[in-house]
Design a protein around this motif. Structure first.
Motif, PDB file in Angstrom:
ATOM      1  N   ASP A 175     -26.135  -1.064 -33.697  1.00  0.00           N
ATOM      2  CA  ASP A 175     -26.037   0.372 -33.441  1.00  0.00           C
ATOM      3  C   ASP A 175     -27.024   1.066 -34.373  1.00  0.00           C
ATOM      4  OD1 ASP A 175     -25.392   3.088 -33.332  1.00  0.00           O
ATOM      5  OD2 ASP A 175     -23.233   2.741 -33.225  1.00  0.00           O
ATOM      6  N   SER A 176     -28.052   1.677 -33.807  1.00  0.00           N
ATOM      7  CA  SER A 176     -29.111   2.272 -34.632  1.00  0.00           C
ATOM      8  C   SER A 176     -28.655   3.516 -35.395  1.00  0.00           C
ATOM      9  CB  SER A 176     -30.315   2.625 -33.758  1.00  0.00           C
ATOM     10  OG  SER A 176     -29.954   3.573 -32.777  1.00  0.00           O
ATOM     11  N   SER A 177     -27.484   4.045 -35.088  1.00  0.00           N
ATOM     12  CA  SER A 177     -27.010   5.247 -35.780  1.00  0.00           C
ATOM     13  C   SER A 177     -26.282   4.927 -37.081  1.00  0.00           C
ATOM     14  CB  SER A 177     -26.073   6.049 -34.865  1.00  0.00           C
ATOM     15  OG  SER A 177     -24.834   5.373 -34.680  1.00  0.00           O
ATOM     16  N   ILE A 178     -25.893   3.678 -37.273  1.00  0.00           N
ATOM     17  CA  ILE A 178     -25.037   3.338 -38.413  1.00  0.00           C
ATOM     18  C   ILE A 178     -25.735   3.471 -39.769  1.00  0.00           C
ATOM     19  CG2 ILE A 178     -23.944   1.338 -39.532  1.00  0.00           C
ATOM     20  CD1 ILE A 178     -22.585   0.743 -36.898  1.00  0.00           C
ATOM     21  N   PRO A 179     -27.013   3.061 -39.935  1.00  0.00           N
ATOM     22  CA  PRO A 179     -27.616   3.177 -41.268  1.00  0.00           C
ATOM     23  C   PRO A 179     -27.542   4.588 -41.851  1.00  0.00           C
ATOM     24  CG  PRO A 179     -28.962   1.778 -39.893  1.00  0.00           C
ATOM     25  CD  PRO A 179     -27.912   2.341 -38.997  1.00  0.00           C
ATOM     26  N   LEU A 180     -27.866   5.591 -41.047  1.00  0.00           N
ATOM     27  CA  LEU A 180     -27.844   6.968 -41.555  1.00  0.00           C
ATOM     28  C   LEU A 180     -26.506   7.661 -41.331  1.00  0.00           C
ATOM     29  CD1 LEU A 180     -31.395   8.174 -40.407  1.00  0.00           C
ATOM     30  CD2 LEU A 180     -30.708   7.228 -42.614  1.00  0.00           C
ATOM     31  N   GLY A 181     -25.790   7.265 -40.276  1.00  0.00           N
ATOM     32  CA  GLY A 181     -24.538   7.933 -39.947  1.00  0.00           C
ATOM     33  C   GLY A 181     -23.341   7.421 -40.720  1.00  0.00           C
ATOM     34  N   THR A 182     -23.378   6.162 -41.123  1.00  0.00           N
ATOM     35  CA  THR A 182     -22.239   5.552 -41.821  1.00  0.00           C
ATOM     36  C   THR A 182     -22.629   5.025 -43.196  1.00  0.00           C
ATOM     37  OG1 THR A 182     -21.218   4.918 -39.722  1.00  0.00           O
ATOM     38  CG2 THR A 182     -20.462   3.768 -41.700  1.00  0.00           C
ATOM     39  N   ASN A 183     -23.633   4.139 -43.238  1.00  0.00           N
ATOM     40  CA  ASN A 183     -23.959   3.477 -44.498  1.00  0.00           C
ATOM     41  C   ASN A 183     -24.543   4.425 -45.543  1.00  0.00           C
ATOM     42  OD1 ASN A 183     -23.086   1.119 -43.394  1.00  0.00           O
ATOM     43  ND2 ASN A 183     -25.087   0.143 -43.230  1.00  0.00           N
ATOM     44  N   LEU A 184     -25.312   5.406 -45.105  1.00  0.00           N
ATOM     45  CA  LEU A 184     -25.905   6.342 -46.083  1.00  0.00           C
ATOM     46  C   LEU A 184     -24.849   7.225 -46.750  1.00  0.00           C
ATOM     47  CD1 LEU A 184     -28.488   7.299 -47.454  1.00  0.00           C
ATOM     48  CD2 LEU A 184     -28.792   8.955 -45.595  1.00  0.00           C
ATOM     49  N   PRO A 185     -23.977   7.909 -45.990  1.00  0.00           N
ATOM     50  CA  PRO A 185     -22.976   8.739 -46.667  1.00  0.00           C
ATOM     51  C   PRO A 185     -21.910   7.954 -47.424  1.00  0.00           C
ATOM     52  CG  PRO A 185     -22.640   8.791 -44.282  1.00  0.00           C
ATOM     53  CD  PRO A 185     -23.953   8.107 -44.529  1.00  0.00           C
ATOM     54  N   LEU A 186     -21.535   6.790 -46.932  1.00  0.00           N
ATOM     55  CA  LEU A 186     -20.461   6.046 -47.579  1.00  0.00           C
ATOM     56  C   LEU A 186     -20.948   5.152 -48.709  1.00  0.00           C
ATOM     57  CD1 LEU A 186     -18.189   4.929 -44.580  1.00  0.00           C
ATOM     58  CD2 LEU A 186     -17.887   6.872 -46.139  1.00  0.00           C
ATOM     59  N   TYR A 187     -22.108   4.488 -48.516  1.00  0.00           N
ATOM     60  CA  TYR A 187     -22.566   3.475 -49.467  1.00  0.00           C
ATOM     61  C   TYR A 187     -23.968   3.740 -50.014  1.00  0.00           C
ATOM     62  CZ  TYR A 187     -18.800   0.986 -47.027  1.00  0.00           C
ATOM     63  OH  TYR A 187     -17.611   0.630 -46.460  1.00  0.00           O
ATOM     64  N   ALA A 188     -24.501   4.939 -49.804  1.00  0.00           N
ATOM     65  CA  ALA A 188     -25.869   5.261 -50.224  1.00  0.00           C
ATOM     66  C   ALA A 188     -26.867   4.266 -49.630  1.00  0.00           C
ATOM     67  CB  ALA A 188     -25.985   5.314 -51.748  1.00  0.00           C
ATOM     68  N   GLU A 189     -26.600   3.796 -48.427  1.00  0.00           N
ATOM     69  CA  GLU A 189     -27.373   2.779 -47.685  1.00  0.00           C
ATOM     70  C   GLU A 189     -27.872   1.663 -48.605  1.00  0.00           C
ATOM     71  OE1 GLU A 189     -28.069   0.332 -45.792  1.00  0.00           O
ATOM     72  OE2 GLU A 189     -28.008   1.741 -44.125  1.00  0.00           O
ATOM     73  N   PRO A 190     -27.008   0.684 -48.873  1.00  0.00           N
ATOM     74  CA  PRO A 190     -27.339  -0.358 -49.857  1.00  0.00           C
ATOM     75  C   PRO A 190     -28.454  -1.300 -49.421  1.00  0.00           C
ATOM     76  CG  PRO A 190     -25.307  -0.908 -48.712  1.00  0.00           C
ATOM     77  CD  PRO A 190     -25.672   0.487 -48.278  1.00  0.00           C
ATOM     78  N   ALA A 191     -28.826  -1.306 -48.137  1.00  0.00           N
ATOM     79  CA  ALA A 191     -29.888  -2.213 -47.678  1.00  0.00           C
ATOM     80  C   ALA A 191     -31.179  -1.991 -48.444  1.00  0.00           C
ATOM     81  CB  ALA A 191     -30.131  -2.024 -46.182  1.00  0.00           C
ATOM     82  N   GLN A 192     -31.428  -0.744 -48.871  1.00  0.00           N
ATOM     83  CA  GLN A 192     -32.668  -0.467 -49.592  1.00  0.00           C
ATOM     84  C   GLN A 192     -32.651  -1.059 -50.999  1.00  0.00           C
ATOM     85  OE1 GLN A 192     -33.081   3.881 -50.158  1.00  0.00           O
ATOM     86  NE2 GLN A 192     -30.880   4.055 -49.858  1.00  0.00           N
ATOM     87  N   ARG A 193     -31.486  -1.545 -51.446  1.00  0.00           N
ATOM     88  CA  ARG A 193     -31.383  -2.175 -52.765  1.00  0.00           C
ATOM     89  C   ARG A 193     -31.063  -3.662 -52.696  1.00  0.00           C
ATOM     90  NH1 ARG A 193     -29.549   2.895 -53.023  1.00  0.00           N
ATOM     91  NH2 ARG A 193     -27.462   2.282 -52.324  1.00  0.00           N
TER      92      ARG A 193
ATOM     93  N   PRO B 152     -34.374  -8.056 -51.218  1.00  0.00           N
ATOM     94  CA  PRO B 152     -35.293  -8.366 -52.319  1.00  0.00           C
ATOM     95  C   PRO B 152     -36.764  -8.280 -51.932  1.00  0.00           C
ATOM     96  CG  PRO B 152     -34.556 -10.390 -51.334  1.00  0.00           C
ATOM     97  CD  PRO B 152     -33.873  -9.286 -50.573  1.00  0.00           C
ATOM     98  N   ALA B 153     -37.047  -7.694 -50.744  1.00  0.00           N
ATOM     99  CA  ALA B 153     -38.433  -7.677 -50.272  1.00  0.00           C
ATOM    100  C   ALA B 153     -38.880  -6.303 -49.790  1.00  0.00           C
ATOM    101  CB  ALA B 153     -38.606  -8.696 -49.143  1.00  0.00           C
ATOM    102  N   GLY B 154     -38.088  -5.265 -50.013  1.00  0.00           N
ATOM    103  CA  GLY B 154     -38.494  -3.921 -49.616  1.00  0.00           C
ATOM    104  C   GLY B 154     -38.564  -3.723 -48.110  1.00  0.00           C
ATOM    105  N   VAL B 155     -37.727  -4.444 -47.364  1.00  0.00           N
ATOM    106  CA  VAL B 155     -37.758  -4.331 -45.899  1.00  0.00           C
ATOM    107  C   VAL B 155     -37.162  -3.005 -45.438  1.00  0.00           C
ATOM    108  CG1 VAL B 155     -36.794  -5.290 -43.760  1.00  0.00           C
ATOM    109  CG2 VAL B 155     -37.766  -6.812 -45.497  1.00  0.00           C
ATOM    110  N   TYR B 156     -36.099  -2.558 -46.095  1.00  0.00           N
ATOM    111  CA  TYR B 156     -35.356  -1.380 -45.628  1.00  0.00           C
ATOM    112  C   TYR B 156     -35.610  -0.189 -46.548  1.00  0.00           C
ATOM    113  CZ  TYR B 156     -32.967  -5.071 -43.079  1.00  0.00           C
ATOM    114  OH  TYR B 156     -32.683  -6.146 -42.275  1.00  0.00           O
ATOM    115  N   GLU B 157     -35.948   0.944 -45.932  1.00  0.00           N
ATOM    116  CA  GLU B 157     -36.208   2.162 -46.701  1.00  0.00           C
ATOM    117  C   GLU B 157     -35.529   3.354 -46.040  1.00  0.00           C
ATOM    118  OE1 GLU B 157     -40.393   2.363 -48.724  1.00  0.00           O
ATOM    119  OE2 GLU B 157     -40.690   1.737 -46.638  1.00  0.00           O
ATOM    120  N   VAL B 158     -35.036   4.268 -46.865  1.00  0.00           N
ATOM    121  CA  VAL B 158     -34.578   5.567 -46.390  1.00  0.00           C
ATOM    122  C   VAL B 158     -35.617   6.589 -46.840  1.00  0.00           C
ATOM    123  CG1 VAL B 158     -32.781   7.328 -46.494  1.00  0.00           C
ATOM    124  CG2 VAL B 158     -32.147   4.905 -46.478  1.00  0.00           C
ATOM    125  N   LEU B 159     -36.306   7.182 -45.861  1.00  0.00           N
ATOM    126  CA  LEU B 159     -37.389   8.133 -46.126  1.00  0.00           C
ATOM    127  C   LEU B 159     -37.004   9.506 -45.616  1.00  0.00           C
ATOM    128  CD1 LEU B 159     -40.283   5.785 -44.898  1.00  0.00           C
ATOM    129  CD2 LEU B 159     -39.467   6.083 -47.253  1.00  0.00           C
TER     130      LEU B 159
END
Length: 561
Positions: A486-504, A507-514
């Motif tokens: 679901d493409s809405s989950i990173p910003l709709g769920t993970n960002l507000p609840l977990y500060a989108e942890p994928a960006q941390r 270990p290779a900088g694949v995921y970014e919140v810009l």
């Protein structure tokens, strides 16, 4: 974003090839299985066709491990491996274990207080990548066909539901889903039996686990993220054969793990950190923990003035026997880290992976020799496994990980000393760790942010320069292999609840919140950077990221790792 809406490409019928056995993955488990199969065929004067499919550009390209290994399985597979030139050239000469108290202080643990499983007398410091290259040479000399650069993308099934083989991925499909010039459809590889040895969190192994409910009687699997660098150091600082392990600083707030530093040959050391992926603070960045850890005097004394020459990262399965799925299903087997045979008490998985492959090879060969046409459940493997030294070793270590998770480094370490040194792993009870790693992440609002120091470019470095040293490359115009349910989950769920942890956690900088021009957050996936560590597939708190194979030959290309 990873989900695409391009036109469906024209379907082209795939060609097929028939083998007795197909092996997915050219790591220690798969290649040991291939060698053992052909050894038995030679001994019995029986014709046998075996192929190994490897997604890396060459065998060993994607292999990343510490590594200090036991030679026990290799002794069985090739008793004369020393005269055959196996690359085990650096015996361990000395063990050290430290508890880092803060950024400067450390306590060295006396040998008599170290769990017996962590002693390395008789073991070797090796490059597992080079070991697999050597195993591939032995396999080919025995008659195994090896296909590097081809990713196993799909499991094929017979009408009765048993595994028929695999299909390799199509080559030459654009990011929009269209055929490019030079498009090549995948190949179907059919077999009487298919062995899956993809390593930790294999994407086909994951599907098989779900389809056949292989883990219904097991604890959840548990994982760590291993980060590793190869350094050239000053000759006067080098102590060939020295093995250094430790835990403690900089990990905190319930985050557990441990570091390693091994003095290999040619004035090189391998240094790394394993971070358990059950950590709870979403602001933890395993990569940045590793970078600041190298500034501690215990490690800095060897690295200072040296040169970093390679970097890599890979998840490891560490649940042990309690988390081991049923490894057999109609038409095939899970082996090695695809099943989770690593012995966490020893921090070693190469010898156990090799043994699992050898046991699988013996069960498969027995079935084929008796005229089995495939598709059956290899019950002979289960009985052979349960009477093997592999099972005995994993059973003795079954409490090691749960003890650390339940009681922490101090009490858990004391329990493990008693369990391993006094009772030899034979305590009359079993500890369990039943919470999934991804489910242990706290909400960001209840977690402390972490201010990581900037890298100094001498001991610590940034992600992009590190990925460069992994020699990672993917064909740029291809379907993204990091897919979102679901493409809405990173910003709709993970960002507000977990500060989108994928960006941390990546270990290779694949995921970014810009931010876009309107100042709104956007989620970006840099698939080119992916080192195939599988951490995102494991740690995403919404279990929304699904790692699938990119085009064959893509990913890292590790030399001497």
């Amino acid at each position: 974003m990873s989900d695409h809406t391009g036109a469906e490409p024209e379907v082209i019928e795939r060609e097929s090839m028939e083998f007795d056995v197909v092996i997915v993955g050219g790591g220690p488990a798969g290649l040991s299985a291939a060698c053992r199969l052909m050894q038995q065929a030679t001994e019995s004067d029986q014709e046998l066709t075996v192929c190994v499919v490897e997604k890396g550009s060459e065998v060993g390209a994607h292999i990343l491990s510490g590594a200090v290994i036991e030679s026990r399985a290799l002794d069985e597979l090739f008793p004369d491996w020393k005269t055959m030139g196996a690359p085990l050239d650096t015996p361990v000469t000395k063990d050290q274990l430290f508890l880092l108290k803060d950024h400067e202080k450390a306590t060295q643990i006396p040998d008599m207080l170290i769990p017996a499983t962590m002693h390395n007398k008789g073991n070797y410091i090796v490059s597992v990548g080079n070991l697999t290259r050597w195993l591939a040479e032995q396999a080919e000399s025995l008659g195994v066909e090896i296909f590097p650069g081809f990713a196993a993308a799909e499991v094929l099934y017979h009408e009765d539901g048993s595994v028929k083989g695999i299909a390799t991925g199509d080559m030459g499909i654009s990011a929009a889903g269209e055929h490019k010039d030079g498009y090549m459809p995948g190949m179907e590889l059919h077999a009487k039996y298919t062995l899956f040895s993809e390593g930790c969190r294999g994407h086909l192994g994951k599907q098989l686990n779900e389809r056949f409910d292989l883990s219904k009687d097991a604890d959840p699997q548990h994982y760590g993220l291993g980060l590793k660098e190869l350094w050239d150091i000053k000759p006067e600082l080098h102590q060939e054969g020295l093995v250094v392990h430790g835990s403690g600083w900089p990990l905190s707030d319930g985050t557990s793990g441990g570091f390693f530093l091994y003095h290999a040959a040619n004035h090189q050391v391998v240094v790394g950190l394993i971070v358990d992926l059950n950590y709870s603070n979403p602001y933890v960045s395993p990569f940045d923990e590793f970078q600041r850890m190298k500034h501690h005097p215990v490690l800095k004394q060897y690295l200072e003035g040296g040169k970093r020459v390679c970097y890599g990262a890979r998840a490891i399965t560490k649940g042990g026997l309690n988390s081991l799925p049923r490894m057999v299903f109609p038409g095939g087997l899970l082996i090695g880290c695809d099943a989770g045979t690593l012995n966490f008490a020893k921090i070693k998985g190469t010898h156990t992976a090799m043994k699992s492959g050898m046991l699988a090879a013996e069960a498969v060969f027995d079935a084929i020799k008796q005229g089995d046409e495939g598709g059956q459940q290899l019950t002979g493997f289960e009985s052979a496994f349960e009477t093997s030294w592999l099972y005995e070793e994993l059973h003795a270590a079954r409490n090691f990980g749960p003890a650390l998770h339940k009681y922490g480094a101090y009490l858990g370490g004391a329990f493990n000393f008693i369990d391993q040194n006094i009772f030899k792993g034979k305590l009359p009870f079993t500890l369990h760790d039943t919470e999934e790693d991804y489910a242990q992440l706290r909400h960001a609002k209840t977690s402390a942010t972490i201010d990581y120091p900037k890298p100094d470019g001498q001991l610590s470095f940034d992600k992009l320069s590190s990925v460069f040293l992994s020699n990672t490359n993917h064909e740029e115009d291809q379907l993204c292999h990091l897919t979102l349910k679901d493409s809405s989950i990173p910003l709709g769920t993970n960002l507000p609840l977990y500060a989108e942890p994928a960006q941390r956690y990546c270990p290779a900088g694949v995921y970014e919140v810009l931010e876009n021009d309107e100042g709104e957050p956007t989620f970006q996936i840099n698939g080119q950077n992916c080192v195939h560590c599988k951490t995102c597939d494991i740690k995403d708190p919404s279990q929304n990221i699904v790692w699938v194979t990119p085009e064959g030959g893509g990913g890292p290309n590790y030399p001497n790792m």
